[in-house]
Design a protein around this motif. Structure first.
Motif, PDB file in Angstrom:
ATOM      1  N   ALA A 166       7.348  -1.648  -0.863  1.00  0.00           N
ATOM      2  CA  ALA A 166       8.217  -1.828  -2.032  1.00  0.00           C
ATOM      3  C   ALA A 166       9.175  -2.992  -1.825  1.00  0.00           C
ATOM      4  N   ALA A 167       9.713  -3.103  -0.622  1.00  0.00           N
ATOM      5  CA  ALA A 167      10.632  -4.209  -0.356  1.00  0.00           C
ATOM      6  C   ALA A 167       9.918  -5.547  -0.441  1.00  0.00           C
ATOM      7  N   HIS A 168       8.673  -5.558  -0.038  1.00  0.00           N
ATOM      8  CA  HIS A 168       7.900  -6.795  -0.131  1.00  0.00           C
ATOM      9  C   HIS A 168       7.657  -7.158  -1.602  1.00  0.00           C
ATOM     10  N   GLY A 169       7.465  -6.148  -2.427  1.00  0.00           N
ATOM     11  CA  GLY A 169       7.221  -6.407  -3.844  1.00  0.00           C
ATOM     12  C   GLY A 169       8.469  -6.788  -4.618  1.00  0.00           C
ATOM     13  N   THR A 170       9.583  -6.172  -4.251  1.00  0.00           N
ATOM     14  CA  THR A 170      10.806  -6.396  -5.038  1.00  0.00           C
ATOM     15  C   THR A 170      11.761  -7.395  -4.415  1.00  0.00           C
ATOM     16  N   ARG A 171      11.630  -7.613  -3.114  1.00  0.00           N
ATOM     17  CA  ARG A 171      12.607  -8.433  -2.382  1.00  0.00           C
ATOM     18  C   ARG A 171      13.996  -7.822  -2.477  1.00  0.00           C
ATOM     19  N   GLU A 172      14.033  -6.502  -2.533  1.00  0.00           N
ATOM     20  CA  GLU A 172      15.326  -5.840  -2.527  1.00  0.00           C
ATOM     21  C   GLU A 172      15.331  -4.750  -1.466  1.00  0.00           C
ATOM     22  N   THR A 173      16.518  -4.302  -1.117  1.00  0.00           N
ATOM     23  CA  THR A 173      16.629  -3.376   0.006  1.00  0.00           C
ATOM     24  C   THR A 173      16.674  -1.919  -0.443  1.00  0.00           C
ATOM     25  N   GLY A 174      16.668  -1.689  -1.741  1.00  0.00           N
ATOM     26  CA  GLY A 174      16.867  -0.337  -2.262  1.00  0.00           C
ATOM     27  C   GLY A 174      15.885   0.691  -1.730  1.00  0.00           C
TER      28      GLY A 174
ATOM     29  N   GLY B 105      -8.576   0.867   1.406  1.00  0.00           N
ATOM     30  CA  GLY B 105      -7.179   0.535   1.150  1.00  0.00           C
ATOM     31  C   GLY B 105      -6.922   0.254  -0.319  1.00  0.00           C
ATOM     32  N   CYS B 106      -5.697  -0.110  -0.603  1.00  0.00           N
ATOM     33  CA  CYS B 106      -5.286  -0.404  -1.978  1.00  0.00           C
ATOM     34  C   CYS B 106      -5.370  -1.902  -2.204  1.00  0.00           C
ATOM     35  N   VAL B 107      -6.141  -2.285  -3.196  1.00  0.00           N
ATOM     36  CA  VAL B 107      -6.350  -3.712  -3.424  1.00  0.00           C
ATOM     37  C   VAL B 107      -5.049  -4.408  -3.787  1.00  0.00           C
ATOM     38  N   PHE B 108      -4.108  -3.683  -4.352  1.00  0.00           N
ATOM     39  CA  PHE B 108      -2.850  -4.314  -4.750  1.00  0.00           C
ATOM     40  C   PHE B 108      -1.958  -4.557  -3.525  1.00  0.00           C
ATOM     41  N   ILE B 109      -1.906  -3.591  -2.647  1.00  0.00           N
ATOM     42  CA  ILE B 109      -1.167  -3.807  -1.400  1.00  0.00           C
ATOM     43  C   ILE B 109      -1.816  -4.938  -0.617  1.00  0.00           C
ATOM     44  N   ARG B 110      -3.120  -4.953  -0.627  1.00  0.00           N
ATOM     45  CA  ARG B 110      -3.810  -6.011   0.103  1.00  0.00           C
ATOM     46  C   ARG B 110      -3.587  -7.367  -0.550  1.00  0.00           C
ATOM     47  N   ALA B 111      -3.466  -7.400  -1.857  1.00  0.00           N
ATOM     48  CA  ALA B 111      -3.171  -8.667  -2.537  1.00  0.00           C
ATOM     49  C   ALA B 111      -1.743  -9.111  -2.229  1.00  0.00           C
ATOM     50  N   LEU B 112      -0.805  -8.167  -2.239  1.00  0.00           N
ATOM     51  CA  LEU B 112       0.565  -8.505  -1.835  1.00  0.00           C
ATOM     52  C   LEU B 112       0.559  -9.095  -0.434  1.00  0.00           C
ATOM     53  N   SER B 113      -0.286  -8.553   0.420  1.00  0.00           N
ATOM     54  CA  SER B 113      -0.323  -8.984   1.814  1.00  0.00           C
ATOM     55  C   SER B 113      -0.963 -10.351   1.981  1.00  0.00           C
ATOM     56  N   GLU B 114      -2.043 -10.563   1.266  1.00  0.00           N
ATOM     57  CA  GLU B 114      -2.753 -11.836   1.435  1.00  0.00           C
ATOM     58  C   GLU B 114      -2.044 -12.993   0.745  1.00  0.00           C
ATOM     59  N   TYR B 115      -1.305 -12.658  -0.301  1.00  0.00           N
ATOM     60  CA  TYR B 115      -0.532 -13.681  -1.011  1.00  0.00           C
ATOM     61  C   TYR B 115       0.925 -13.236  -0.972  1.00  0.00           C
ATOM     62  N   PRO B 116       1.566 -13.421   0.173  1.00  0.00           N
ATOM     63  CA  PRO B 116       2.870 -12.790   0.394  1.00  0.00           C
ATOM     64  C   PRO B 116       4.023 -13.432  -0.373  1.00  0.00           C
ATOM     65  N   GLU B 117       3.794 -14.632  -0.874  1.00  0.00           N
ATOM     66  CA  GLU B 117       4.888 -15.333  -1.545  1.00  0.00           C
ATOM     67  C   GLU B 117       5.248 -14.640  -2.852  1.00  0.00           C
ATOM     68  N   ALA B 118       6.542 -14.460  -3.085  1.00  0.00           N
ATOM     69  CA  ALA B 118       7.006 -13.678  -4.224  1.00  0.00           C
ATOM     70  C   ALA B 118       6.611 -14.322  -5.557  1.00  0.00           C
ATOM     71  N   HIS B 123       0.419 -12.274  -6.288  1.00  0.00           N
ATOM     72  CA  HIS B 123       1.441 -11.359  -5.766  1.00  0.00           C
ATOM     73  C   HIS B 123       2.136 -10.633  -6.918  1.00  0.00           C
ATOM     74  N   ARG B 124       2.529 -11.364  -7.905  1.00  0.00           N
ATOM     75  CA  ARG B 124       3.258 -10.759  -9.023  1.00  0.00           C
ATOM     76  C   ARG B 124       2.366  -9.797  -9.804  1.00  0.00           C
ATOM     77  N   THR B 125       1.125 -10.183 -10.015  1.00  0.00           N
ATOM     78  CA  THR B 125       0.213  -9.293 -10.734  1.00  0.00           C
ATOM     79  C   THR B 125       0.027  -7.988  -9.975  1.00  0.00           C
ATOM     80  N   ALA B 126      -0.118  -8.096  -8.677  1.00  0.00           N
ATOM     81  CA  ALA B 126      -0.306  -6.895  -7.867  1.00  0.00           C
ATOM     82  C   ALA B 126       0.926  -5.994  -7.950  1.00  0.00           C
ATOM     83  N   TRP B 127       2.098  -6.596  -7.900  1.00  0.00           N
ATOM     84  CA  TRP B 127       3.299  -5.773  -7.941  1.00  0.00           C
ATOM     85  C   TRP B 127       3.491  -5.142  -9.315  1.00  0.00           C
ATOM     86  N   ASN B 128       3.115  -5.847 -10.340  1.00  0.00           N
ATOM     87  CA  ASN B 128       3.199  -5.275 -11.688  1.00  0.00           C
ATOM     88  C   ASN B 128       2.503  -3.920 -11.750  1.00  0.00           C
ATOM     89  N   HIS B 129       1.386  -3.826 -11.082  1.00  0.00           N
ATOM     90  CA  HIS B 129       0.667  -2.556 -11.073  1.00  0.00           C
ATOM     91  C   HIS B 129       1.522  -1.449 -10.468  1.00  0.00           C
TER      92      HIS B 129
END
Lengths: 192, 192
Positions: A166-174, B105-118, B123-129
């Motif tokens: 979650a912190a990786h997704g939001t860039r927040e510490t909550g 695994g979860c493709v969205f977590i894996r997408a956050l991981s492979e494209y870590p830049e906010a 990355h943003r699409t994965a977090w939207n989910h």
DNA sequence: GCAGGAATAGACAGATCTGTCTATCGCACT
DNA sequence: AGTGCGATAGACAGATCTGTCTATTCCTGC
């Protein structure tokens, strides 16, 4: 043959740069040429110290595992004698980590993700770290008088890894605070 | 200009194969040439439907998001009227997923991981989910009479993502049950 | 001064990557 | 019959990837 664990300045330099770039951009996204250029190290130096890029990554994960767990232990020790406080200190430690400027997710979760195959050396090394942390949590839970320390450690592991994602997704510490609050509630139940 | 959402057999074929390979091996690990060969589709067909590999990945994540949430909704609906049972059904759904043979695994977590830049589109699409799922959980929590549905949903999200990571590391379904047990305990507290 | 090990630059191989382009083919619709 | 569009194969560019090899240089211990 500086294979096993012999430290050398160039090797350290290489690992520091590789760590920074891999953690910033990802393992597959960063080529060794970039690492070598930024570290100011020749290609043959890398291949004299490591058999392959994969071995370099494994070495980095093992090093990070040691450092991260040592940092957690230090935090716990600094939290005093109360077992509950010691356990909750882990989540304060998490919150500080999430707030640090170069936080970019958990390198072990990211390694699991980039090398998803169960038998892959990098995948297994990354998971080993999570198992080791869980064992630490079980000890802390046992010290806190939990009826089922292993089960508690499992749950806390879920909360921690979820909070990191979650912190990786939001860039927040909550998320660290959420996990902490939940843990406090669970501790009351588990030690009642 | 079949850019926005027009369905075509070749496009579907391409997306199915791309999904399979990306999910199995990772986004960066799979080249489009392999996808094209396995899908039996020409390269220009891909680039007529998608501007780039990145756009293909985003489209896949959006599609998977829709399907996964629809599947969750169906599971919840099938669980009856009891709000508690409906919430807990999410974790049964998780357990079945973890036990399926191609779980990786979860493709969205894996997408956050492979494209870590906010700021990265993937990355943003994965977090939207993840945000969308959390909103679903908040609704379920509200229906269950939780005092703080948003906070509950946050905690359940942590448990779910943590459980997915654990299942990816262990290849076992136990983490879903751990998360379920914890959720049941939390529900008692939250609705007390 | 000199020997030996470590590190160097840089070429090289061989593969792979994304994306572009061309020229042709097949097929539906009129 | 002919038009137009989607799909095709495959060459191509240009970059990048990991890993190997050679020949040279630097530094330290003797």
């Amino acid at each position: 043959m500086p294979e096993p664990e012999i430290s050398s300045p160039k090797r350290d330099q290489l690992m520091a740069t590789a760590w920074r770039l891999f953690y910033r951009d990802g393992f597959r996204a960063v080529g060794i040429d970039l690492i070598l250029a930024e570290a100011g190290v020749a290609k043959m130096t890398l291949y004299n110290h490591f058999a392959s890029k994969e071995e370099l990554i494994v070495a980095l994960l093992e090093k990070r595992d040691r450092e991260l767990r040592a940092s957690m232990v230090a935090t716990v020790e600094a939290a005093g004698k109360s077992p509950t406080k010691r356990l909750l200190a882990v989540f304060d430690w998490l919150e500080r980590w999430f707030g640090s400027p170069d936080f970019n997710g958990c390198v072990f979760i990211r390694a699991l993700s980039e090398y998803p195959e169960a038998t892959h050396a990098i995948h297994r090394t990354a998971w080993n770290h999570k198992v080791a942390v869980k064992e630490m949590l079980a000890q802390l839970g046992a010290a806190a008088g939990a009826a089922n320390p292993t089960g508690l450690a499992e749950t806390l592991s879920l909360l921690i890894d979820g909070a990191i994602v979650a912190a990786h997704g939001t860039r927040e510490t909550g998320s660290a605070r959420s996990a902490r609050v939940t843990t406090a509630a669970l501790l009351k139940l588990a030690t009642a």
